[in-house]
Design a protein around this motif. Sequence first.
Motif, PDB file in Angstrom:
ATOM      1  N   GLY A 174       0.786  -1.225   0.000  1.00 23.26           N
ATOM      2  CA  GLY A 174       0.000   0.000   0.000  1.00 23.26           C
ATOM      3  C   GLY A 174       0.817   1.273   0.000  1.00 23.26           C
ATOM      4  O   GLY A 174       0.245   2.377  -0.046  1.00 23.26           O
ATOM      5  N   VAL A 203      -7.118  -4.681   2.252  1.00 21.22           N
ATOM      6  CA  VAL A 203      -7.460  -3.895   1.071  1.00 21.22           C
ATOM      7  C   VAL A 203      -6.518  -2.701   1.008  1.00 21.22           C
ATOM      8  O   VAL A 203      -6.385  -1.968   1.997  1.00 21.22           O
ATOM      9  N   PRO A 205      -4.964   1.085   0.150  1.00 22.41           N
ATOM     10  CA  PRO A 205      -5.627   2.396   0.163  1.00 22.41           C
ATOM     11  C   PRO A 205      -6.107   2.782  -1.233  1.00 22.41           C
ATOM     12  O   PRO A 205      -5.540   2.340  -2.241  1.00 22.41           O
ATOM     13  N   PRO A 206      -7.159   3.588  -1.318  1.00 21.92           N
ATOM     14  CA  PRO A 206      -7.672   4.015  -2.628  1.00 21.92           C
ATOM     15  C   PRO A 206      -6.578   4.655  -3.476  1.00 21.92           C
ATOM     16  O   PRO A 206      -5.776   5.450  -2.975  1.00 21.92           O
ATOM     17  N   GLY A 207      -6.547   4.285  -4.728  1.00 23.61           N
ATOM     18  CA  GLY A 207      -5.575   4.846  -5.653  1.00 23.61           C
ATOM     19  C   GLY A 207      -4.257   4.102  -5.725  1.00 23.61           C
ATOM     20  O   GLY A 207      -3.432   4.384  -6.615  1.00 23.61           O
ATOM     21  N   TYR A 208      -4.051   3.155  -4.824  1.00 26.04           N
ATOM     22  CA  TYR A 208      -2.768   2.449  -4.807  1.00 26.04           C
ATOM     23  C   TYR A 208      -2.542   1.635  -6.071  1.00 26.04           C
ATOM     24  O   TYR A 208      -1.487   1.746  -6.720  1.00 26.04           O
ATOM     25  N   CYS A 241      -8.804  -5.968  -9.514  1.00 23.94           N
ATOM     26  CA  CYS A 241      -8.164  -4.788 -10.118  1.00 23.94           C
ATOM     27  C   CYS A 241      -9.195  -3.844 -10.738  1.00 23.94           C
ATOM     28  O   CYS A 241      -8.951  -2.640 -10.856  1.00 23.94           O
ATOM     29  N   HIS A 243     -11.826  -2.669  -9.600  1.00 23.84           N
ATOM     30  CA  HIS A 243     -12.364  -1.664  -8.689  1.00 23.84           C
ATOM     31  C   HIS A 243     -11.633  -0.326  -8.824  1.00 23.84           C
ATOM     32  O   HIS A 243     -12.178   0.707  -8.422  1.00 23.84           O
ATOM     33  N   GLU A 244     -10.416  -0.359  -9.357  1.00 22.58           N
ATOM     34  CA  GLU A 244      -9.698   0.887  -9.613  1.00 22.58           C
ATOM     35  C   GLU A 244      -9.497   1.125 -11.105  1.00 22.58           C
ATOM     36  O   GLU A 244      -8.683   1.964 -11.501  1.00 22.58           O
ATOM     37  N   ARG A 336     -12.404  -5.743   7.538  1.00 25.35           N
ATOM     38  CA  ARG A 336     -11.952  -5.296   6.224  1.00 25.35           C
ATOM     39  C   ARG A 336     -12.530  -6.201   5.151  1.00 25.35           C
ATOM     40  O   ARG A 336     -12.962  -7.313   5.445  1.00 25.35           O
ATOM     41  N   ARG A 338     -13.913  -6.723   0.727  1.00 28.76           N
ATOM     42  CA  ARG A 338     -14.621  -6.220  -0.450  1.00 28.76           C
ATOM     43  C   ARG A 338     -15.420  -7.369  -1.040  1.00 28.76           C
ATOM     44  O   ARG A 338     -14.934  -8.492  -1.135  1.00 28.76           O
TER      45      ARG A 338
END
Length: 401
Positions: A174, A203, A205-208, A241, A243-244, A336, A338
């Motif tokens: 991350g 999970v 962090p967002p954008g990782y 993958c 999801h981003e 945690r 998804r």
Amino acid sequence: MTSPEEFLAAAEAHSAHNYHPLPVVVATAEGAWMTDVAGRRYLDMLAGYSALNFGHGNRRLLDAARAQLERVTLTSRAFHHDRFADFCAQLAELCGMELVLPMNTGAEAVETAIKTARKWGYRVKGVRDGRAKIVVADNNFHGRTTTIVSFSTDPEARDDFGPYTPGFAIVPYGDLAALEAVVDDDTVAVLLEPIQGEAGVLVPPPGYLAGVRALTRARNVLFIADEIQSGLGRTGRTFACEHEGVVPDMYVLGKALGGGVVPVSAVVSSREVLGVFRPGEHGSTFGGNPLACAVALEVIAILRTGELQQRAAELGDHLHRELAPLVERGAADAVRGRGLWAGVDVNPSRGDGRTVSERLLARGVLVKDTHGATIRIAPPLVISREDLDWGLERVREVLGV
């Protein structure tokens, strides 16, 4: 042997103790339920670490296997068979890639990805011989071969198995800045789990993942996504993958690809990357066998509709809404995950992960602990909402909520 105790004693007497299973002896299973040798039923909330995404005894998968069993099960790769071309073409299409290299187990697929990245580095990128480097994340779990445990940070998986294979750099999961700091001209690949399963369903962090994709593209480095546990519907998308909005250079697949019927794994990538192999440089007697291809083709057909992915997303939202109060009420330190996948860090006041798993077993629910304090919840994607709620109520009972 007639009693569970006799089965357990025989297993302990004649098998290596490389596992510490819960004391249950399963005899039959269907859908999201398993039945032991004494006739007691259990709700499966682990699904074979995501190998059973489509449930136990899935009719479509069993019918595909039975039909192929009557025709041909193995040719080796010395000859072609009539299921191979369709399997490769349809899996490549599902992944948005060009070529498939089939293997059997997840660890074999990871080893294949490592060999592919190194060969690509020497033949295409121009890295000097013997200097190829692959960057991985701490707390990773990619398998248990000698090479793979060489870059594990888990003492249980790594200790006493050296000397270890060189050529790997480990960075915090991350942490994009840490990754960027170690990527150099000798780096051929970054190998990551989009969600770290064995570590406790971590999970990033967002954008990782998007940052990893941008960095690897800019530095001419392959991004290898190990989607052995996270892929094929588990997180509410075909691949985690997604999801981003990320497409890696290479997918590593396994577990659910065989539908819980036969072991099937694969590396899927572009022609530029997998095209580096020549006959004799890599292979497997059983990889891509007719039986495996027949079952995997049916898996792909199930996934192609998107219905199970949508189901995992909707039931996953429900799962996480139901688990969130565990933290608010002090029963868990963190939750945690998804989709239909969660890691619950049990508060020490309620016991450790193993103890909680054993208490749930006594109430007819099967989960598995990891890293001491964490239990993992990953039911088959075909589970009904009613059964899921029944299992979650048992979790609340055990944790005193």
